[in-house]
Design a protein around this motif. Structure first.
Motif, PDB file in Angstrom:
ATOM      1  N   VAL A  46       1.167  -1.061  -0.235  1.00 31.52           N
ATOM      2  CA  VAL A  46       0.498  -0.053  -0.390  1.00 31.52           C
ATOM      3  C   VAL A  46       0.969   1.324   0.182  1.00 31.52           C
ATOM      4  O   VAL A  46       2.004   0.763   0.061  1.00 31.52           O
ATOM      5  CB  VAL A  46      -0.918   0.657   1.347  1.00 31.52           C
ATOM      6  N   TRP A  47       0.214   2.574  -0.310  1.00 27.79           N
ATOM      7  CA  TRP A  47       1.044   3.380  -0.286  1.00 27.79           C
ATOM      8  C   TRP A  47      -0.184   4.051   0.530  1.00 27.79           C
ATOM      9  O   TRP A  47      -0.889   4.191   0.331  1.00 27.79           O
ATOM     10  CB  TRP A  47       1.231   3.973  -1.912  1.00 27.79           C
ATOM     11  N   LEU A  48       0.293   5.870   1.168  1.00 26.50           N
ATOM     12  CA  LEU A  48      -0.081   6.312   1.805  1.00 26.50           C
ATOM     13  C   LEU A  48      -0.315   7.372   0.964  1.00 26.50           C
ATOM     14  O   LEU A  48      -0.529   8.409   0.268  1.00 26.50           O
ATOM     15  CB  LEU A  48       1.159   7.344   3.210  1.00 26.50           C
ATOM     16  N   GLY A  49      -2.233   7.623   0.628  1.00 25.83           N
ATOM     17  CA  GLY A  49      -3.134   8.199  -0.153  1.00 25.83           C
ATOM     18  C   GLY A  49      -3.360   9.266   0.939  1.00 25.83           C
ATOM     19  O   GLY A  49      -2.664   9.440   2.060  1.00 25.83           O
ATOM     20  N   ARG A  50      -4.847   9.955   0.298  1.00 29.48           N
ATOM     21  CA  ARG A  50      -5.149  10.997   0.858  1.00 29.48           C
ATOM     22  C   ARG A  50      -5.932  10.465   2.216  1.00 29.48           C
ATOM     23  O   ARG A  50      -6.183  10.517   3.213  1.00 29.48           O
ATOM     24  CB  ARG A  50      -6.128  11.896   0.034  1.00 29.48           C
ATOM     25  N   ASN A  51      -6.701   8.891   1.604  1.00 27.70           N
ATOM     26  CA  ASN A  51      -7.367   8.515   2.555  1.00 27.70           C
ATOM     27  C   ASN A  51      -6.916   7.443   3.495  1.00 27.70           C
ATOM     28  O   ASN A  51      -6.576   6.111   2.656  1.00 27.70           O
ATOM     29  CB  ASN A  51      -8.416   8.135   1.747  1.00 27.70           C
ATOM     30  N   LEU A  52      -6.558   7.915   4.463  1.00 28.88           N
ATOM     31  CA  LEU A  52      -5.195   7.262   5.892  1.00 28.88           C
ATOM     32  C   LEU A  52      -6.671   5.312   5.844  1.00 28.88           C
ATOM     33  O   LEU A  52      -6.271   4.777   5.784  1.00 28.88           O
ATOM     34  CB  LEU A  52      -5.581   7.558   6.971  1.00 28.88           C
ATOM     35  N   LYS A  53      -7.789   5.874   5.976  1.00 26.29           N
ATOM     36  CA  LYS A  53      -8.741   4.448   6.449  1.00 26.29           C
ATOM     37  C   LYS A  53      -8.749   3.507   5.128  1.00 26.29           C
ATOM     38  O   LYS A  53      -8.186   2.895   5.705  1.00 26.29           O
ATOM     39  CB  LYS A  53      -9.932   4.867   6.799  1.00 26.29           C
ATOM     40  N   THR A  54      -8.566   4.256   4.013  1.00 27.12           N
ATOM     41  CA  THR A  54      -8.477   3.167   2.964  1.00 27.12           C
ATOM     42  C   THR A  54      -6.954   2.980   3.368  1.00 27.12           C
ATOM     43  O   THR A  54      -6.896   1.442   3.068  1.00 27.12           O
ATOM     44  CB  THR A  54      -8.782   4.022   1.892  1.00 27.12           C
ATOM     45  N   THR A  55      -5.779   2.965   3.271  1.00 34.18           N
ATOM     46  CA  THR A  55      -4.451   2.968   3.173  1.00 34.18           C
ATOM     47  C   THR A  55      -4.975   1.732   4.505  1.00 34.18           C
ATOM     48  O   THR A  55      -4.385   0.409   4.318  1.00 34.18           O
ATOM     49  CB  THR A  55      -3.336   3.506   3.929  1.00 34.18           C
ATOM     50  N   VAL A  56      -4.742   1.761   5.503  1.00 34.74           N
ATOM     51  CA  VAL A  56      -5.100   0.911   6.553  1.00 34.74           C
ATOM     52  C   VAL A  56      -6.165   0.061   6.087  1.00 34.74           C
ATOM     53  O   VAL A  56      -5.481  -1.788   6.976  1.00 34.74           O
ATOM     54  CB  VAL A  56      -5.631   1.724   7.864  1.00 34.74           C
ATOM     55  N   SER A  57      -6.222   0.074   5.859  1.00 33.55           N
ATOM     56  CA  SER A  57      -7.652  -1.604   5.480  1.00 33.55           C
ATOM     57  C   SER A  57      -7.174  -1.869   4.469  1.00 33.55           C
ATOM     58  O   SER A  57      -6.779  -3.452   4.893  1.00 33.55           O
ATOM     59  CB  SER A  57      -9.240  -0.938   4.525  1.00 33.55           C
ATOM     60  N   LEU A  58      -6.268  -1.526   3.333  1.00 36.26           N
ATOM     61  CA  LEU A  58      -5.900  -2.444   2.605  1.00 36.26           C
ATOM     62  C   LEU A  58      -4.799  -2.984   2.783  1.00 36.26           C
ATOM     63  O   LEU A  58      -4.364  -4.269   2.477  1.00 36.26           O
ATOM     64  CB  LEU A  58      -5.434  -1.687   0.880  1.00 36.26           C
ATOM     65  N   ALA A  59      -3.982  -2.551   4.179  1.00 39.44           N
ATOM     66  CA  ALA A  59      -2.435  -2.902   4.093  1.00 39.44           C
ATOM     67  C   ALA A  59      -3.161  -4.082   5.073  1.00 39.44           C
ATOM     68  O   ALA A  59      -2.506  -5.098   5.342  1.00 39.44           O
ATOM     69  CB  ALA A  59      -1.690  -2.146   5.715  1.00 39.44           C
ATOM     70  N   ARG A  60      -4.189  -4.389   6.086  1.00 42.16           N
ATOM     71  CA  ARG A  60      -4.954  -5.582   7.046  1.00 42.16           C
ATOM     72  C   ARG A  60      -5.388  -6.471   5.835  1.00 42.16           C
ATOM     73  O   ARG A  60      -5.449  -7.438   5.866  1.00 42.16           O
ATOM     74  CB  ARG A  60      -5.973  -4.372   7.689  1.00 42.16           C
ATOM     75  N   HIS A  61      -6.097  -5.269   5.025  1.00 42.41           N
ATOM     76  CA  HIS A  61      -6.799  -6.753   4.431  1.00 42.41           C
ATOM     77  C   HIS A  61      -4.996  -7.753   3.607  1.00 42.41           C
ATOM     78  O   HIS A  61      -5.365  -9.090   3.353  1.00 42.41           O
ATOM     79  CB  HIS A  61      -7.096  -6.101   2.994  1.00 42.41           C
ATOM     80  N   GLY A  62      -4.427  -7.541   2.444  1.00 43.17           N
ATOM     81  CA  GLY A  62      -3.084  -7.636   2.174  1.00 43.17           C
ATOM     82  C   GLY A  62      -2.234  -8.853   3.061  1.00 43.17           C
ATOM     83  O   GLY A  62      -1.860  -9.884   2.837  1.00 43.17           O
ATOM     84  N   THR A  63      -2.164  -8.259   4.438  1.00 42.36           N
ATOM     85  CA  THR A  63      -1.139  -8.714   5.393  1.00 42.36           C
ATOM     86  C   THR A  63      -2.403 -10.236   5.708  1.00 42.36           C
ATOM     87  O   THR A  63      -1.956 -11.504   5.780  1.00 42.36           O
ATOM     88  CB  THR A  63      -0.593  -8.047   6.460  1.00 42.36           C
ATOM     89  N   GLY A  64      -3.464 -10.196   5.758  1.00 42.30           N
ATOM     90  CA  GLY A  64      -4.490 -10.871   6.626  1.00 42.30           C
ATOM     91  C   GLY A  64      -4.590 -12.116   5.504  1.00 42.30           C
ATOM     92  O   GLY A  64      -4.740 -13.575   5.469  1.00 42.30           O
ATOM     93  N   THR A  65      -4.319 -11.748   3.740  1.00 49.19           N
ATOM     94  CA  THR A  65      -4.456 -12.428   3.579  1.00 49.19           C
ATOM     95  C   THR A  65      -3.373 -13.461   3.175  1.00 49.19           C
ATOM     96  O   THR A  65      -2.622 -14.746   2.749  1.00 49.19           O
ATOM     97  CB  THR A  65      -5.054 -12.232   2.161  1.00 49.19           C
TER      98      THR A  65
END
Length: 183
Positions: free
Chosen positions: A81-100
């Motif tokens: 993930v990269w830190l975009g404008r929406n921190l909530k989306t970034t955190v969600s993507l990071a959690r999804h990637g590591t969880g998978t």
């Protein structure tokens, strides 16, 4: 050198490449009322399957690990993930990637490699780091079938989806990195 590339998120995809860089398995997922709807294509029997899973990244990772348990990958690569404008989306993507990736790491016996989109796109597609996202997605859809044998058949089965092209690019980047390190 069997590897899996993952474009995390919802919708998302995972692509497994065989030793020669040909597509062996494609799994896509998207949100549905009961969690995730998965479509997958396997090159070996040339069949298409769909399943419904609970909407947890860990369930997705366990499902993928189950599909690959007979012939585990030697490497797991995930788009970072990269830190975009929406921190909530970034955190969600990071959690999804590591969880998978967690179950796949256990199966492969190695830690997942996280690669920035700009890095794998530069290495595989030759795109500059500042290239607009829309252009990157279009380039991946257009050129990845010529770089990964069998991707066009997978497109026919699961759809010509940009996250499938990206997952294939991530897997191909990982294979090239392993070969480069072995030299």
């Amino acid at each position: 050198m069997r590897v899996i590339g993952i474009d995390p998120g919802v919708p998302g995809a995972a692509v497994v490449l065989d030793d020669l860089g040909a597509v062996d398995l494609v799994v896509t997922w998207r949100a549905c009322s009961r969690g995730y709807r998965l479509d997958h294509y396997s090159a070996a029997p040339g069949r298409e399957v769909f399943d419904i899973l609970p909407g947890r990244p860990s369930a997705l990772g366990a499902y993928l690990a189950g599909l690959l348990s007979a012939a585990p990958p030697v490497a797991v690569a995930v788009e970072d993930v990269w830190l975009g404008r929406n921190l909530k989306t970034t955190v969600s993507l990071a959690r999804h990637g590591t969880g998978t990736a967690a179950a796949l790491e256990e199966l492969a016996g190695v830690a997942a490699v996280y690669v920035q989109a700009s890095t794998w796109r530069a290495g595989v597609l030759g795109l500059r780091r500042g290239t607009r996202r829309e252009q990157c997605k279009a380039a991946a859809l257009r050129f990845m079938p010529s770089l990964c044998r069998g991707l066009d058949l997978a497109y026919t089965a699961v759809g010509e989806l940009d996250h499938v092209a990206d997952a294939a690019g991530i897997a191909l980047w990982m294979q090239r990195e392993i070969r480069r390190r072995e030299r």
